[in-house]
Motif scaffolding. Sequence first.
Motif, PDB file in Angstrom:
ATOM      1  N   ASP A 107      -7.168  11.984  12.971  1.00  0.00           N
ATOM      2  CA  ASP A 107      -7.624  10.682  12.493  1.00  0.00           C
ATOM      3  C   ASP A 107      -6.644   9.605  12.946  1.00  0.00           C
ATOM      4  O   ASP A 107      -5.484   9.871  13.239  1.00  0.00           O
ATOM      5  N   PHE A 108      -7.157   8.395  13.069  1.00  0.00           N
ATOM      6  CA  PHE A 108      -6.364   7.192  13.298  1.00  0.00           C
ATOM      7  C   PHE A 108      -6.478   6.332  12.050  1.00  0.00           C
ATOM      8  O   PHE A 108      -7.530   6.304  11.412  1.00  0.00           O
ATOM      9  N   PHE A 109      -5.410   5.653  11.721  1.00  0.00           N
ATOM     10  CA  PHE A 109      -5.471   4.844  10.506  1.00  0.00           C
ATOM     11  C   PHE A 109      -4.652   3.569  10.679  1.00  0.00           C
ATOM     12  O   PHE A 109      -3.773   3.477  11.545  1.00  0.00           O
ATOM     13  N   GLY A 110      -4.982   2.608   9.890  1.00  0.00           N
ATOM     14  CA  GLY A 110      -4.214   1.376   9.789  1.00  0.00           C
ATOM     15  C   GLY A 110      -4.063   1.036   8.316  1.00  0.00           C
ATOM     16  O   GLY A 110      -5.002   1.228   7.538  1.00  0.00           O
ATOM     17  N   GLY A 111      -2.902   0.576   7.932  1.00  0.00           N
ATOM     18  CA  GLY A 111      -2.645   0.267   6.533  1.00  0.00           C
ATOM     19  C   GLY A 111      -2.163  -1.161   6.375  1.00  0.00           C
ATOM     20  O   GLY A 111      -1.367  -1.656   7.185  1.00  0.00           O
ATOM     21  N   LEU A 112      -2.622  -1.812   5.373  1.00  0.00           N
ATOM     22  CA  LEU A 112      -2.216  -3.178   5.065  1.00  0.00           C
ATOM     23  C   LEU A 112      -1.701  -3.215   3.637  1.00  0.00           C
ATOM     24  O   LEU A 112      -2.389  -2.790   2.711  1.00  0.00           O
ATOM     25  N   LEU A 113      -0.468  -3.728   3.473  1.00  0.00           N
ATOM     26  CA  LEU A 113       0.106  -3.879   2.139  1.00  0.00           C
ATOM     27  C   LEU A 113       0.448  -5.351   1.953  1.00  0.00           C
ATOM     28  O   LEU A 113       1.289  -5.897   2.664  1.00  0.00           O
ATOM     29  N   ALA A 114      -0.254  -5.987   1.033  1.00  0.00           N
ATOM     30  CA  ALA A 114      -0.065  -7.424   0.814  1.00  0.00           C
ATOM     31  C   ALA A 114       0.295  -7.669  -0.645  1.00  0.00           C
ATOM     32  O   ALA A 114      -0.403  -7.211  -1.555  1.00  0.00           O
ATOM     33  N   PRO A 115       1.398  -8.376  -0.901  1.00  0.00           N
ATOM     34  CA  PRO A 115       1.757  -8.683  -2.292  1.00  0.00           C
ATOM     35  C   PRO A 115       0.791  -9.706  -2.878  1.00  0.00           C
ATOM     36  O   PRO A 115       0.508 -10.728  -2.258  1.00  0.00           O
ATOM     37  N   ILE A 116       0.295  -9.414  -4.059  1.00  0.00           N
ATOM     38  CA  ILE A 116      -0.642 -10.321  -4.733  1.00  0.00           C
ATOM     39  C   ILE A 116       0.019 -10.941  -5.961  1.00  0.00           C
ATOM     40  O   ILE A 116       0.125 -12.162  -6.079  1.00  0.00           O
ATOM     41  N   PHE A 117       0.482 -10.121  -6.851  1.00  0.00           N
ATOM     42  CA  PHE A 117       1.125 -10.638  -8.058  1.00  0.00           C
ATOM     43  C   PHE A 117       2.264  -9.707  -8.450  1.00  0.00           C
ATOM     44  O   PHE A 117       2.056  -8.510  -8.659  1.00  0.00           O
ATOM     45  N   HIS A 118       3.470 -10.266  -8.533  1.00  0.00           N
ATOM     46  CA  HIS A 118       4.640  -9.492  -8.945  1.00  0.00           C
ATOM     47  C   HIS A 118       5.422 -10.227 -10.042  1.00  0.00           C
ATOM     48  O   HIS A 118       6.617 -10.011 -10.191  1.00  0.00           O
ATOM     49  N   GLY A 119       4.760 -11.096 -10.748  1.00  0.00           N
ATOM     50  CA  GLY A 119       5.407 -11.781 -11.854  1.00  0.00           C
ATOM     51  C   GLY A 119       6.532 -12.710 -11.440  1.00  0.00           C
ATOM     52  O   GLY A 119       7.438 -12.979 -12.217  1.00  0.00           O
ATOM     53  N   GLY A 120       6.483 -13.208 -10.197  1.00  0.00           N
ATOM     54  CA  GLY A 120       7.530 -14.118  -9.723  1.00  0.00           C
ATOM     55  C   GLY A 120       8.779 -13.421  -9.210  1.00  0.00           C
ATOM     56  O   GLY A 120       9.746 -14.083  -8.828  1.00  0.00           O
ATOM     57  N   THR A 121       8.753 -12.085  -9.175  1.00  0.00           N
ATOM     58  CA  THR A 121       9.952 -11.336  -8.756  1.00  0.00           C
ATOM     59  C   THR A 121      10.336 -11.640  -7.320  1.00  0.00           C
ATOM     60  O   THR A 121      11.514 -11.890  -7.012  1.00  0.00           O
ATOM     61  N   LEU A 122       9.379 -11.590  -6.407  1.00  0.00           N
ATOM     62  CA  LEU A 122       9.681 -11.760  -4.987  1.00  0.00           C
ATOM     63  C   LEU A 122      10.222 -13.161  -4.693  1.00  0.00           C
ATOM     64  O   LEU A 122      11.161 -13.322  -3.903  1.00  0.00           O
ATOM     65  N   LYS A 123       9.644 -14.160  -5.308  1.00  0.00           N
ATOM     66  CA  LYS A 123      10.141 -15.528  -5.096  1.00  0.00           C
ATOM     67  C   LYS A 123      11.536 -15.706  -5.693  1.00  0.00           C
ATOM     68  O   LYS A 123      12.389 -16.396  -5.114  1.00  0.00           O
ATOM     69  N   ALA A 124      11.763 -15.096  -6.850  1.00  0.00           N
ATOM     70  CA  ALA A 124      13.087 -15.178  -7.454  1.00  0.00           C
ATOM     71  C   ALA A 124      14.124 -14.479  -6.571  1.00  0.00           C
ATOM     72  O   ALA A 124      15.260 -14.948  -6.431  1.00  0.00           O
ATOM     73  N   GLU A 125      13.744 -13.354  -5.982  1.00  0.00           N
ATOM     74  CA  GLU A 125      14.662 -12.643  -5.086  1.00  0.00           C
ATOM     75  C   GLU A 125      14.991 -13.484  -3.861  1.00  0.00           C
ATOM     76  O   GLU A 125      16.134 -13.466  -3.379  1.00  0.00           O
TER      77      GLU A 125
END
Length: 496
Positions: free
Chosen positions: A360-378
């Motif tokens: 099989d061939f595959f492609g994966g997409l991981l997109a942040p949607i909601f992390h409670g402001g953690t990523l922006k604070a980091e």
Amino acid sequence: MRFPLSPRTLLLATGTATLLAGCTVGPNFTPPAAPGTTAYRPASDKQQAAVANTPAVEQGNGPALRWWTAFGSPQLDTLVNQAIAHNASLEASNATLAASREEVAAIRGKQLPQVDANGRIEHEQANLAAFGFKPNPALGLSGNPEFDLYSVGGGVSFDLDPFGKLRRGTEEAAAKAEAQLRQTEAAHLTVAGQVVNQVLTIAAIRARIATANTLLQDDQRNVDLTRKRKQAGEGTLVEVLNAQSQFENDRSDIPQLNQQLAEARHLLATLCGIAPADLGPTDFDLDTLTLPQSIPVALPSKLVHKRPDILQAEANLHAATAAVGVATANLYPDITIGATISQGSNDLAHLLSNSTRGFDFFGGLLAPIFHGGTLKAEKRAAVDRAKAADATYRQTVLDAFRQVANLLQAVDSDAQSVHNQQEAVSVAQHSLHLSRRSYQVGNTGILQTLDAERQYQRAQSGLVEARARQFLNVAHLYVATAGGWTGDPTQTAASH
């Protein structure tokens, strides 16, 4: 989330991600500009007239790598080389540096395709009733059959890193390794400076002991003289006791000096990576050491690109800047593509036949949607840490300039102090000579002679201290403007 892709869709996603791969978010690091100042001290600090034996300061690229050879002692050179080769702290620093470089290689490897293989052997019992099959001997379905299952396969996956998270992470790790390199260079420079410092300290203590022994001989001469005068009926018992008291007081200083000498030798042995009992002779003498007549000092614009602590602060700033890019990339999607292939059969002999193959061939997409402001604070925290690293760098530069300015002033002041102390010794020696002659002919008492002797003792001790301080400050100035290195001190540092 992972979803199946048609070949056409996969090619389109790959092409789009490849274009995005050229985008690396976050600030690009720019090395700090060299300072515009061309001097360490204001002109007003240089009004003191130079005296004899004042080392000249030549501003340029700074000291050579083996700067300690300027003191003209092969024995000192040998001890520094021994310390560089065998000091345990330096071995630990070198090992830490090697580990940090391997960490860079490990993180950089994540930017390449990840290939894995797997194999598996299973013994299974199939529950046919769970799939709606009933026992049917005519069809070979009798109960729940048991069988062996063999499978081999592999896969490849690749993180396209569309916003440069992996690239910034590799950049951050490389900058941290650079900081460790500079810290290791500074450690080697520090150990070399400590060895030189201990050698000069030993020479100074030996000079103090020699001075104390000479004065003790003078004290004994005073005791003998007062006894002879008393026996001849020209002196008193009080004079004899005063002379003996001075002798005993001066003699009590020598054991403490010997203790200081022993401790200095023990520390020197530790720096060289050996036990104190294994340290050979250390009969260093200030008179046999060479005081450099000229000292090469790095210009401020050169110092910031040479001094290890400044370069370490710059590397830390680089790492903090790259960390902002990592934190920024975490706010954006990540894309992974890959493929797997597997072979499975209940018969080991047919495991590799085409009929048992699957892929099989595959492609994966991981997109942040909601992390409670953690990523922006980091991200904000990473920006703040970069600001702190920038301020630390600027403070490190200013501290280095201040240290060099202080040592330049000390070199001038030390030469003047040595000159003044030499004059003081000459005057005190003449005064002591006259006082002794006056006492011998009966014109003065022993107290005046003892007072003159104490003045001479203080002048002699002051001269030894001034000369030792002069040597030490010259050595400190070399360390303050020298570059760093790792490993063999005979090799040229690659970064300089």
